[in-house]
Scaffold this motif. Sequence first.
Motif, PDB file in Angstrom:
ATOM      1  N   GLN A 131      75.877  10.416  12.690  1.00 12.73           N
ATOM      2  CA  GLN A 131      74.740  10.850  13.516  1.00 12.73           C
ATOM      3  C   GLN A 131      73.860   9.627  13.785  1.00 12.73           C
ATOM      4  OE1 GLN A 131      72.084  13.211  11.207  1.00 12.73           O
ATOM      5  NE2 GLN A 131      70.929  14.039  12.931  1.00 12.73           N
ATOM      6  N   PHE A 133      70.800   8.707  15.121  1.00 14.34           N
ATOM      7  CA  PHE A 133      69.468   9.072  15.586  1.00 14.34           C
ATOM      8  C   PHE A 133      68.457   7.996  15.163  1.00 14.34           C
ATOM      9  CE2 PHE A 133      69.610  14.020  16.207  1.00 14.34           C
ATOM     10  CZ  PHE A 133      70.796  13.904  16.897  1.00 14.34           C
ATOM     11  N   SER A 134      68.286   7.786  13.833  1.00  9.65           N
ATOM     12  CA  SER A 134      67.199   6.919  13.335  1.00  9.65           C
ATOM     13  C   SER A 134      67.400   5.454  13.733  1.00  9.65           C
ATOM     14  CB  SER A 134      67.145   6.975  11.804  1.00  9.65           C
ATOM     15  OG  SER A 134      67.027   8.303  11.375  1.00  9.65           O
ATOM     16  N   GLY A 139      61.943   7.019  12.999  1.00 14.41           N
ATOM     17  CA  GLY A 139      62.535   7.940  12.016  1.00 14.41           C
ATOM     18  C   GLY A 139      61.914   9.301  12.224  1.00 14.41           C
ATOM     19  N   SER A 140      60.787   9.551  11.521  1.00 13.89           N
ATOM     20  CA  SER A 140      60.067  10.814  11.736  1.00 13.89           C
ATOM     21  C   SER A 140      59.668  10.935  13.205  1.00 13.89           C
ATOM     22  CB  SER A 140      58.807  10.854  10.870  1.00 13.89           C
ATOM     23  OG  SER A 140      59.126  10.628   9.531  1.00 13.89           O
ATOM     24  N   TRP A 164      70.346   3.773   8.817  1.00 15.13           N
ATOM     25  CA  TRP A 164      70.554   4.911   7.903  1.00 15.13           C
ATOM     26  C   TRP A 164      71.671   5.821   8.402  1.00 15.13           C
ATOM     27  CZ3 TRP A 164      67.832   2.315   4.860  1.00 15.13           C
ATOM     28  CH2 TRP A 164      66.500   1.967   5.094  1.00 15.13           C
ATOM     29  N   THR A 165      72.641   5.261   9.131  1.00 13.78           N
ATOM     30  CA  THR A 165      73.684   6.092   9.734  1.00 13.78           C
ATOM     31  C   THR A 165      74.740   6.399   8.669  1.00 13.78           C
ATOM     32  OG1 THR A 165      73.286   4.671  11.649  1.00 13.78           O
ATOM     33  CG2 THR A 165      75.038   6.330  11.848  1.00 13.78           C
ATOM     34  N   SER A 166      74.657   7.606   8.099  1.00 12.34           N
ATOM     35  CA  SER A 166      75.562   7.970   7.006  1.00 12.34           C
ATOM     36  C   SER A 166      77.005   7.988   7.491  1.00 12.34           C
ATOM     37  CB  SER A 166      75.216   9.353   6.462  1.00 12.34           C
ATOM     38  OG  SER A 166      73.883   9.390   6.022  1.00 12.34           O
ATOM     39  N   PHE A 216      75.245   4.883   3.679  1.00 12.58           N
ATOM     40  CA  PHE A 216      74.645   4.703   5.007  1.00 12.58           C
ATOM     41  C   PHE A 216      74.659   3.247   5.451  1.00 12.58           C
ATOM     42  CE2 PHE A 216      70.216   5.932   3.099  1.00 12.58           C
ATOM     43  CZ  PHE A 216      70.075   4.695   2.515  1.00 12.58           C
ATOM     44  N   TRP A 368      70.052  10.333  -6.532  1.00 17.22           N
ATOM     45  CA  TRP A 368      70.472  10.893  -5.242  1.00 17.22           C
ATOM     46  C   TRP A 368      69.489  11.950  -4.749  1.00 17.22           C
ATOM     47  CZ3 TRP A 368      72.419  10.317  -0.813  1.00 17.22           C
ATOM     48  CH2 TRP A 368      72.874  11.377  -0.047  1.00 17.22           C
ATOM     49  N   ALA A 371      66.701  11.346  -2.138  1.00 20.85           N
ATOM     50  CA  ALA A 371      66.969  11.310  -0.690  1.00 20.85           C
ATOM     51  C   ALA A 371      66.638  12.639  -0.022  1.00 20.85           C
ATOM     52  CB  ALA A 371      68.437  10.959  -0.450  1.00 20.85           C
ATOM     53  N   ILE A 374      63.708  13.090   2.117  1.00 23.81           N
ATOM     54  CA  ILE A 374      63.596  12.148   3.242  1.00 23.81           C
ATOM     55  C   ILE A 374      64.501  12.582   4.401  1.00 23.81           C
ATOM     56  CG2 ILE A 374      63.850   9.743   3.984  1.00 23.81           C
ATOM     57  CD1 ILE A 374      63.503   8.919   1.034  1.00 23.81           C
ATOM     58  N   TYR A 375      65.820  12.792   4.105  1.00 31.20           N
ATOM     59  CA  TYR A 375      66.731  13.099   5.228  1.00 31.20           C
ATOM     60  C   TYR A 375      66.446  14.491   5.794  1.00 31.20           C
ATOM     61  CZ  TYR A 375      69.723  15.381   1.649  1.00 31.20           C
ATOM     62  OH  TYR A 375      70.207  16.157   0.633  1.00 31.20           O
ATOM     63  N   THR A 378      61.254  14.398   6.469  1.00 25.87           N
ATOM     64  CA  THR A 378      60.600  14.217   5.165  1.00 25.87           C
ATOM     65  C   THR A 378      59.753  15.455   4.821  1.00 25.87           C
ATOM     66  OG1 THR A 378      58.595  13.260   6.105  1.00 25.87           O
ATOM     67  CG2 THR A 378      60.389  11.722   5.620  1.00 25.87           C
ATOM     68  N   GLU A 380      56.625  15.537   4.241  1.00 26.31           N
ATOM     69  CA  GLU A 380      55.361  15.526   5.007  1.00 26.31           C
ATOM     70  C   GLU A 380      55.595  16.111   6.401  1.00 26.31           C
ATOM     71  OE1 GLU A 380      56.590  12.882   3.355  1.00 26.31           O
ATOM     72  OE2 GLU A 380      55.154  12.766   1.718  1.00 26.31           O
ATOM     73  N   ASN A 384      53.994  19.457   8.170  1.00 25.92           N
ATOM     74  CA  ASN A 384      53.368  19.489   9.504  1.00 25.92           C
ATOM     75  C   ASN A 384      53.951  20.629  10.343  1.00 25.92           C
ATOM     76  OD1 ASN A 384      51.797  17.263   8.975  1.00 25.92           O
ATOM     77  ND2 ASN A 384      53.102  15.802  10.049  1.00 25.92           N
TER      78      ASN A 384
HETATM   79  C1  LIG Z   1      70.381   9.662   2.368  1.00 24.92           C
HETATM   80  C2  LIG Z   1      69.919   9.558   3.788  1.00 24.92           C
HETATM   81  C3  LIG Z   1      70.833   9.725   4.805  1.00 24.92           C
HETATM   82  C4  LIG Z   1      70.419   9.599   6.121  1.00 24.92           C
HETATM   83  N1  LIG Z   1      71.364   9.734   7.114  1.00 24.92           N
HETATM   84  C5  LIG Z   1      71.001   9.585   8.397  1.00 24.92           C
HETATM   85  C6  LIG Z   1      71.988   9.666   9.441  1.00 24.92           C
HETATM   86  O1  LIG Z   1      73.169   9.873   9.180  1.00 24.92           O
HETATM   87  N2  LIG Z   1      71.595   9.462  10.703  1.00 24.92           N
HETATM   88  C7  LIG Z   1      70.291   9.221  11.034  1.00 24.92           C
HETATM   89  O2  LIG Z   1      70.006   9.090  12.215  1.00 24.92           O
HETATM   90  N3  LIG Z   1      69.325   9.117  10.080  1.00 24.92           N
HETATM   91  C8  LIG Z   1      69.665   9.298   8.772  1.00 24.92           C
HETATM   92  N4  LIG Z   1      68.719   9.200   7.779  1.00 24.92           N
HETATM   93  C9  LIG Z   1      67.368   8.792   8.155  1.00 24.92           C
HETATM   94  C10 LIG Z   1      66.310   9.869   8.067  1.00 24.92           C
HETATM   95  O3  LIG Z   1      66.452  10.789   9.117  1.00 24.92           O
HETATM   96  C11 LIG Z   1      64.953   9.157   8.106  1.00 24.92           C
HETATM   97  O4  LIG Z   1      64.858   8.362   6.937  1.00 24.92           O
HETATM   98  C12 LIG Z   1      63.812  10.134   8.163  1.00 24.92           C
HETATM   99  O5  LIG Z   1      63.789  10.794   9.396  1.00 24.92           O
HETATM  100  C13 LIG Z   1      62.448   9.423   7.930  1.00 24.92           C
HETATM  101  O6  LIG Z   1      62.310   8.370   8.801  1.00 24.92           O
HETATM  102  P1  LIG Z   1      61.922   6.892   8.284  1.00 24.92           P
HETATM  103  O7  LIG Z   1      62.848   6.547   7.155  1.00 24.92           O
HETATM  104  O8  LIG Z   1      61.924   5.989   9.464  1.00 24.92           O
HETATM  105  O9  LIG Z   1      60.497   7.020   7.676  1.00 24.92           O
HETATM  106  P2  LIG Z   1      59.068   7.079   8.493  1.00 24.92           P
HETATM  107  O10 LIG Z   1      59.218   8.040   9.625  1.00 24.92           O
HETATM  108  O11 LIG Z   1      58.708   5.661   8.800  1.00 24.92           O
HETATM  109  O12 LIG Z   1      58.144   7.659   7.399  1.00 24.92           O
HETATM  110  C14 LIG Z   1      57.554   6.872   6.362  1.00 24.92           C
HETATM  111  C15 LIG Z   1      56.603   7.760   5.579  1.00 24.92           C
HETATM  112  O13 LIG Z   1      55.543   8.231   6.461  1.00 24.92           O
HETATM  113  C16 LIG Z   1      55.471   9.650   6.438  1.00 24.92           C
HETATM  114  N5  LIG Z   1      55.164  10.156   7.780  1.00 24.92           N
HETATM  115  C17 LIG Z   1      55.748   9.795   8.949  1.00 24.92           C
HETATM  116  N6  LIG Z   1      55.212  10.493   9.985  1.00 24.92           N
HETATM  117  C18 LIG Z   1      54.284  11.320   9.456  1.00 24.92           C
HETATM  118  C19 LIG Z   1      53.397  12.303  10.007  1.00 24.92           C
HETATM  119  N7  LIG Z   1      53.383  12.556  11.312  1.00 24.92           N
HETATM  120  N8  LIG Z   1      52.594  12.984   9.152  1.00 24.92           N
HETATM  121  C20 LIG Z   1      52.603  12.742   7.821  1.00 24.92           C
HETATM  122  N9  LIG Z   1      53.415  11.820   7.242  1.00 24.92           N
HETATM  123  C21 LIG Z   1      54.236  11.121   8.048  1.00 24.92           C
HETATM  124  C22 LIG Z   1      56.868  10.107   6.031  1.00 24.92           C
HETATM  125  O14 LIG Z   1      56.828  11.407   5.457  1.00 24.92           O
HETATM  126  C23 LIG Z   1      57.272   9.026   5.035  1.00 24.92           C
HETATM  127  O15 LIG Z   1      56.728   9.316   3.766  1.00 24.92           O
HETATM  128  C24 LIG Z   1      69.075   9.316   6.440  1.00 24.92           C
HETATM  129  C25 LIG Z   1      68.138   9.173   5.399  1.00 24.92           C
HETATM  130  C26 LIG Z   1      68.551   9.284   4.098  1.00 24.92           C
HETATM  131  C27 LIG Z   1      67.548   9.112   3.004  1.00 24.92           C
END
Ligand SMILES: Cc1cc2nc3c(=O)[nH]c(=O)nc-3n(C[C@H](O)[C@H](O)[C@H](O)COP(=O)(O)OP(=O)(O)OC[C@H]3O[C@@H](n4cnc5c(N)ncnc54)[C@H](O)[C@@H]3O)c2cc1C
Length: 395
Positions: A131, A133-134, A139-140, A164-166, A216, A368, A371, A374-375, A378, A380, A384
């Motif tokens: 997938q 996406f990120s 991310g978020s 983070w592409t698993s 990932f 593990w 994670a 987060i995935y 998150t 948070e 929301n």
């Molecule tokens: C094990 C694992 C597998 C994954 N596999 C995939 C995958 O296959 N494909 C893929 O695309 N992605 C994957 N991800 C990524 C995952 O989707 C992102 O890590 C996740 O969406 C968070 O994005 P970020 O890491 O950029 O953190 P950020 O979005 O930068 O967030 C950092 C911190 O800020 C907080 N935050 C951010 N926005 C807000 C808000 N609006 N309000 C309050 N708090 C906020 C978050 O909660 C977090 O604590 C994987 C992640 C993990 C851990």
Amino acid sequence: MELRDTPEQARFREEVRSWLRANLPEGRGTPAHPEPDAAEERVAFAKAWQRKLYDGGWAGLDWPIEAGGRGASVTESVIFHEEYARARAPDVILLSVGIHLVGPTLVAHGTRAQKERHLARILAGEELWCQGFSEPGAGSDLASLRTRGELRGHEIVVTGQKIWTSFAQHADWCLLVVRTDPEAARHAGLSMLLVDMRSPGISIQPLREMTGEAWFNQVFFDEVGVPRENLVGELHGGWDVVITTLSFERGSSAQHARLESELELLVDLARRTPRGDGVAADDPLVRQKLAQFETELMILRMSAYRSAAALERTGIPGPEGSTLKLAWSELDQRMKDAAVEILGPAGLVPRGNAAAVDDGHWCHELLWSRAATIYAGTSEVQRNIIARRVLGMPR
Ligand SMILES: Cc1cc2nc3c(=O)[nH]c(=O)nc-3n(C[C@H](O)[C@H](O)[C@H](O)COP(=O)(O)OP(=O)(O)OC[C@H]3O[C@@H](n4cnc5c(N)ncnc54)[C@H](O)[C@@H]3O)c2cc1C
């Protein structure tokens, strides 16, 4: 919702149980017998097991019949997952992106040719998906993604970076979201593509996780040509497709079953871990904690049933999936913390060391489980969503 099985559901439950009894691979997939260490072996194992599920008629249980599934009801699907977890059947996480995210997304938005090309292969475990996406800056806030998709003749040419592409290093295909209209408003200029991971211009760098595994990856796209027919949904209409994929990712309703099975292991651990003259389970504080988990799991199970009943009525996973995701992921972490508290420092010894308990299972699970919050969004972000879309609170 009726909480006890109807006679028909009881028959279905028994059918699942007896198939699993007859077909479970010897000792595999259980904590005492973890899946193979080597990544290639794990891929082969997951594909072979998925093939067995497919041949047995258990793959894509809740997919529509015309998509190659069994057209089972949401309740039957929950029953299957409960029995699957109780039997500690293998976790086919490596194939989960295809089965749980890409397949249902293609059923909803794919062209006829895309469905014919991919759905049966996904169910049979022949295609492994990732997938995309990120990104490092998205991310978020996924809609701020910058990977470009430029229209050139019959192709969309992709340049950019995902992170983070698993399972990307093992994947045959990627569900990739790119920006095709940089002038449009953030959510409006995105498109969803199916990308063959063997296309020229793709390079993959695995990232090592704190468990020691490297599932990932960073994935770089340098002028990767993607045929226009691999566009899913409308050009620049990718956000709708993203929302569908995320609703399937967050709407999973059977995590209670996995955690119930893990609580049994935790209780067993407390009963056999020496503490003073007895065992950890003699300690009232440990007992209280285990009882607390049991109570929370009952609440989680009831909430999962309620969500399944709503899904059965509406056909669409709603935002209340966020409450389940928040509850199970945080409970999961507290259960793993408790295991390591029971074990003391021995609980932190990783697999492969003589002093490791249960071959390092609890140490691995503690790391593990971090994670999970987060995935798939998150904690948070889930809070929301609950505040705005479930409770209707003002911004
Ligand atoms: C094990 C694992 C597998 C994954 N596999 C995939 C995958 O296959 N494909 C893929 O695309 N992605 C994957 N991800 C990524 C995952 O989707 C992102 O890590 C996740 O969406 C968070 O994005 P970020 O890491 O950029 O953190 P950020 O979005 O930068 O967030 C950092 C911190 O800020 C907080 N935050 C951010 N926005 C807000 C808000 N609006 N309000 C309050 N708090 C906020 C978050 O909660 C977090 O604590 C994987 C992640 C993990 C851990």
